[in-house]
Scaffold this motif. Structure first.
Motif, PDB file in Angstrom:
ATOM      1  N   GLY A  41       0.818  -1.141  -0.113  1.00 30.20           N
ATOM      2  CA  GLY A  41       0.032  -0.030   0.092  1.00 30.20           C
ATOM      3  C   GLY A  41       0.634   1.372   0.234  1.00 30.20           C
ATOM      4  O   GLY A  41       0.413   2.398  -0.782  1.00 30.20           O
ATOM      5  N   ARG A  42       2.010   1.081   0.621  1.00 30.63           N
ATOM      6  CA  ARG A  42       2.713   2.410   0.620  1.00 30.63           C
ATOM      7  C   ARG A  42       3.460   2.542  -0.627  1.00 30.63           C
ATOM      8  O   ARG A  42       3.766   3.783  -0.910  1.00 30.63           O
ATOM      9  CB  ARG A  42       3.782   2.181   2.081  1.00 30.63           C
ATOM     10  N   ASP A  43       3.867   1.613  -1.358  1.00 32.97           N
ATOM     11  CA  ASP A  43       4.833   1.652  -2.670  1.00 32.97           C
ATOM     12  C   ASP A  43       3.636   1.864  -3.672  1.00 32.97           C
ATOM     13  O   ASP A  43       4.172   1.702  -4.939  1.00 32.97           O
ATOM     14  CB  ASP A  43       5.542   0.477  -2.761  1.00 32.97           C
ATOM     15  N   ALA A  44       2.366   2.243  -3.529  1.00 30.47           N
ATOM     16  CA  ALA A  44       1.634   2.156  -4.503  1.00 30.47           C
ATOM     17  C   ALA A  44       2.134   3.428  -5.771  1.00 30.47           C
ATOM     18  O   ALA A  44       2.067   3.194  -6.844  1.00 30.47           O
ATOM     19  CB  ALA A  44       0.119   2.694  -4.265  1.00 30.47           C
ATOM     20  N   GLY A  45       2.703   4.570  -5.278  1.00 32.31           N
ATOM     21  CA  GLY A  45       3.330   5.404  -6.201  1.00 32.31           C
ATOM     22  C   GLY A  45       4.686   5.508  -6.147  1.00 32.31           C
ATOM     23  O   GLY A  45       5.365   6.642  -6.391  1.00 32.31           O
ATOM     24  N   SER A  46       5.375   4.380  -6.246  1.00 35.00           N
ATOM     25  CA  SER A  46       6.640   4.228  -5.856  1.00 35.00           C
ATOM     26  C   SER A  46       7.595   4.693  -7.010  1.00 35.00           C
ATOM     27  O   SER A  46       8.796   5.087  -7.055  1.00 35.00           O
ATOM     28  CB  SER A  46       7.161   2.882  -5.523  1.00 35.00           C
ATOM     29  N   ASP A  47       6.794   4.925  -8.371  1.00 33.43           N
ATOM     30  CA  ASP A  47       7.493   5.297  -9.574  1.00 33.43           C
ATOM     31  C   ASP A  47       7.982   6.609  -9.448  1.00 33.43           C
ATOM     32  O   ASP A  47       8.912   6.881  -9.637  1.00 33.43           O
ATOM     33  CB  ASP A  47       6.706   5.096 -10.909  1.00 33.43           C
ATOM     34  N   TYR A  48       7.033   7.375  -8.868  1.00 27.99           N
ATOM     35  CA  TYR A  48       7.390   8.911  -8.717  1.00 27.99           C
ATOM     36  C   TYR A  48       8.342   9.057  -7.503  1.00 27.99           C
ATOM     37  O   TYR A  48       9.210   9.824  -7.525  1.00 27.99           O
ATOM     38  CB  TYR A  48       5.992   9.667  -8.488  1.00 27.99           C
ATOM     39  N   GLY A  49       7.990   8.389  -6.584  1.00 25.70           N
ATOM     40  CA  GLY A  49       8.931   8.402  -5.266  1.00 25.70           C
ATOM     41  C   GLY A  49      10.426   8.062  -5.508  1.00 25.70           C
ATOM     42  O   GLY A  49      11.346   8.756  -5.107  1.00 25.70           O
ATOM     43  N   TYR A  54      15.756   9.787  -6.693  1.00 28.51           N
ATOM     44  CA  TYR A  54      16.798   9.811  -7.520  1.00 28.51           C
ATOM     45  C   TYR A  54      17.030  11.485  -7.959  1.00 28.51           C
ATOM     46  O   TYR A  54      18.476  11.633  -7.818  1.00 28.51           O
ATOM     47  CB  TYR A  54      16.542   9.122  -8.918  1.00 28.51           C
ATOM     48  N   ARG A  55      16.289  12.105  -7.913  1.00 27.32           N
ATOM     49  CA  ARG A  55      16.521  13.579  -8.291  1.00 27.32           C
ATOM     50  C   ARG A  55      17.140  14.247  -7.361  1.00 27.32           C
ATOM     51  O   ARG A  55      18.058  15.201  -7.442  1.00 27.32           O
ATOM     52  CB  ARG A  55      15.180  13.994  -8.909  1.00 27.32           C
TER      53      ARG A  55
END
Length: 85
Positions: A41-49, A54-55
């Motif tokens: 549930g916490r990693d649902a938006g992990s792509d942006y995270g 990285y940025r």
């Protein structure tokens, strides 16, 4: 997959009446399920995270090493401009 894990959990709980070590195994399975469900549930938006992390790391690296190499870059720029004259 979840159905198989639930069947395994029921089986381990049932075997716990024969030998209590199976209840320990069932508790480990429950702990793993809860931990996996919580992280999923916490990693649902992990792509942006992941991109944001990285940025941020890249920005910190750039700030750190830009200061250290500023003099060398200025010398190289000066040499390049002098060689083009």
């Amino acid at each position: 997959m979840l159905v198989l894990l639930l069947i395994l959990l029921v089986l381990l709980f049932g075997l716990g009446f024969l030998n209590p070590i199976w209840w320990v195994a069932a508790a480990i399975v429950v702990y793993g399920l809860v931990r996996t469900g919580r992280s999923r549930g916490r990693d649902a938006g992990s792509d942006y995270g992941d991109y944001r992390d990285y940025r941020d790391r890249q920005d910190r690296w750039d700030r750190r090493y830009r200061r250290q190499r500023r003099g060398r870059w200025n010398r190289q720029d000066r040499r390049d401009s002098e060689s083009h004259r």
